[in-house]
Design a protein around this motif. Structure first.
Motif, PDB file in Angstrom:
ATOM      1  N   ARG A  94       0.846  -1.236   0.015  1.00 28.01           N
ATOM      2  CA  ARG A  94      -0.061   0.026   0.020  1.00 28.01           C
ATOM      3  C   ARG A  94       1.048   1.201  -0.004  1.00 28.01           C
ATOM      4  NH1 ARG A  94      -4.029   3.283  -1.774  1.00 28.01           N
ATOM      5  NH2 ARG A  94      -5.051   4.555  -0.078  1.00 28.01           N
ATOM      6  N   THR A 192      -9.591   2.905   1.081  1.00 27.40           N
ATOM      7  CA  THR A 192      -9.757   2.203  -0.161  1.00 27.40           C
ATOM      8  C   THR A 192     -11.299   2.066  -0.461  1.00 27.40           C
ATOM      9  OG1 THR A 192      -9.707   0.026   0.939  1.00 27.40           O
ATOM     10  CG2 THR A 192      -7.731   1.092  -0.279  1.00 27.40           C
ATOM     11  N   GLU A 322      -5.786  -6.601   1.568  1.00 28.92           N
ATOM     12  CA  GLU A 322      -6.354  -5.468   1.813  1.00 28.92           C
ATOM     13  C   GLU A 322      -6.295  -4.957   3.282  1.00 28.92           C
ATOM     14  OE1 GLU A 322      -9.118  -2.141   1.486  1.00 28.92           O
ATOM     15  OE2 GLU A 322      -7.924  -3.300  -0.153  1.00 28.92           O
ATOM     16  N   ALA A 325      -3.375  -3.069   3.676  1.00 33.62           N
ATOM     17  CA  ALA A 325      -3.575  -1.793   3.048  1.00 33.62           C
ATOM     18  C   ALA A 325      -4.391  -0.782   4.263  1.00 33.62           C
ATOM     19  CB  ALA A 325      -4.149  -1.739   1.778  1.00 33.62           C
TER      20      ALA A 325
END
Length: 395
Positions: A94, A192, A322, A325
């Motif tokens: 990220r 995100t 994810e 991130a």
């Protein structure tokens, strides 16, 4: 796909190489358990690797990067480390992509590779690797990113690097003043939006009863790792003799990072007490409970604790990345706002303890991150990085 380049294309490649070097600096400062730095970064440059990357991402792009897990640097003593290591790689990825976006390189497509428990090998590919021969054999590729030139994101690379340098794990006391609810709300926002993966649950514990309950949990169970011979042996292998030793090795941590400044005699005594053989003997007398009580006292005097969890109990690789991130964005914002974090990973690295914590605090999904949040009373020593931490492999 052709490998012939015009002068314009060659200039683009040169610009990307410079942008990648700039972005890799802040990314190399990403946090990881024991400062083990388990990530690897590859750039597809050969005709075969670029064709494979284009096929995997379904995108004909200017550049392709491969985020990998370096199995020679990962922690393996506990089953929970398998998820934790990929979350760390997600943090690195990220920050790297933010650095590239700041310089006008946009991720056009991301392909997360299968996580079937094997080494990430796709059958029928050259060299037994989904991107062909030439990649480090100890690397498990996690995802392939296709990049194209685009408008800069608006962030300044210099600001990203400054924040990366300022982001440190503060294990000492935090101020007792509550963190403003509005600030906590900002930290909870997703970095995100519109992500296709299930959401990451973020919850802040700020009520006194919740903080007391968590501190009591830490006091009861945080000694588990100190008494777990394999886990503690692995942890101790990252304990460096002093700052010079940490700088030379480029990883791990020092006693001062754990306990703050100390005299030479106390440092020698602590080194002896924390040695695996000594710790095993002291554990019979309950020394691990003393260490857990000290950690619990820090938690008890902390204004907030943040927890993050996956939607389900068995997160796929895309969810783990994810999660990393999301954690990267959270820690980034917290640092910019003058807040510090101190992960309390010890209470979620054993499945039975993690499940008990989730039940006692009514935490949704599978918790993968727990940390103190507040304003540190004094600066923390910086963690050192490997000399090749910002280097990528080209194949």
């Amino acid at each position: 796909m052709t490998t012939r380049r015009t002068d314009h294309a060659t200039a683009s490649v040169s610009r990307f190489a410079q942008a990648l070097e700039t972005a890799a600096g802040p990314a190399a400062l990403s946090p990881s358990s024991h400062n083990c730095q388990p990530w690897g970064l590859g750039r597809a440059t050969s005709a075969a690797a670029r064709r494979a990357a284009a096929d995997l991402t379904g995108t004909d792009a200017d550049e392709y990067l491969v985020l990998a897990l370096d199995r020679e640097r990962e922690l393996t003593a506990l089953a929970a480390h398998a998820v934790e290591m990929e979350v760390s790689c997600g943090i690195y990825g990220r920050i790297l992509l933010r650095g590239l976006a700041a310089q006008g390189w946009t991720a056009a497509a991301v392909r997360v590779l299968d996580d079937d428990g094997g080494p990430g090998v796709a059958s029928g590919t050259a060299g037994g690797h989904p991107l062909g021969a030439g990649w480090p054999p100890a690397w498990t590729p996690l995802c392939v990113v296709a990049l194209r030139p685009g408008p800069p994101s608006g962030e300044r690379p210099a600001d990203l690097h400054e924040t990366a340098l300022a982001r440190r794990t503060h294990r000492g006391p935090y101020g007792r003043k509550p963190v403003a609810p509005g600030l906590l709300h900002v930290l909870e926002e997703s970095g995100t939006p519109g992500a296709e993966t299930p959401p990451v649950h973020v919850r802040h514990l700020t009520e006194r009863r919740d903080l007391r309950a968590f501190a009591a949990f830490v006091a009861r169970y945080a000694g588990r790792d100190f008494g777990h011979r394999a886990a503690w042996r692995e942890t101790h292998s990252y304990l460096r003799r002093d700052t010079a030793d940490a700088a030379a090795r480029g990883d791990g941590f020092t006693l001062e990072q754990l306990f703050g400044p100390m005299s030479r005699p106390r440092r020698a005594a602590m080194r002896l007490a924390l040695a695996p053989t000594t710790m095993h003997l002291l554990g019979k007398a309950g020394y691990h409970r003393v260490l857990a009580a000290g950690l619990a006292d820090l938690v008890r005097r902390t204004p907030a604790v943040v927890t993050m969890g996956f939607a389900g109990q068995t997160p796929a690789r895309a969810e783990r990345l994810e999660g990393g991130a999301r954690l990267a964005d959270y820690w980034w914002r917290a640092t910019r706002c003058g807040l510090s974090l101190h992960p309390i990973s010890i209470v979620i690295q054993h499945d039975d303890l993690r499940g008990r914590l989730e039940r006692e605090l009514s935490l949704p999904g599978r918790t993968f991150f727990v940390s103190r949040v507040g304003v540190a009373g004094s600066p923390a020593p910086r963690s050192h990085r490997r000399a090749d931490a910002a280097v990528h492999v080209s194949c």
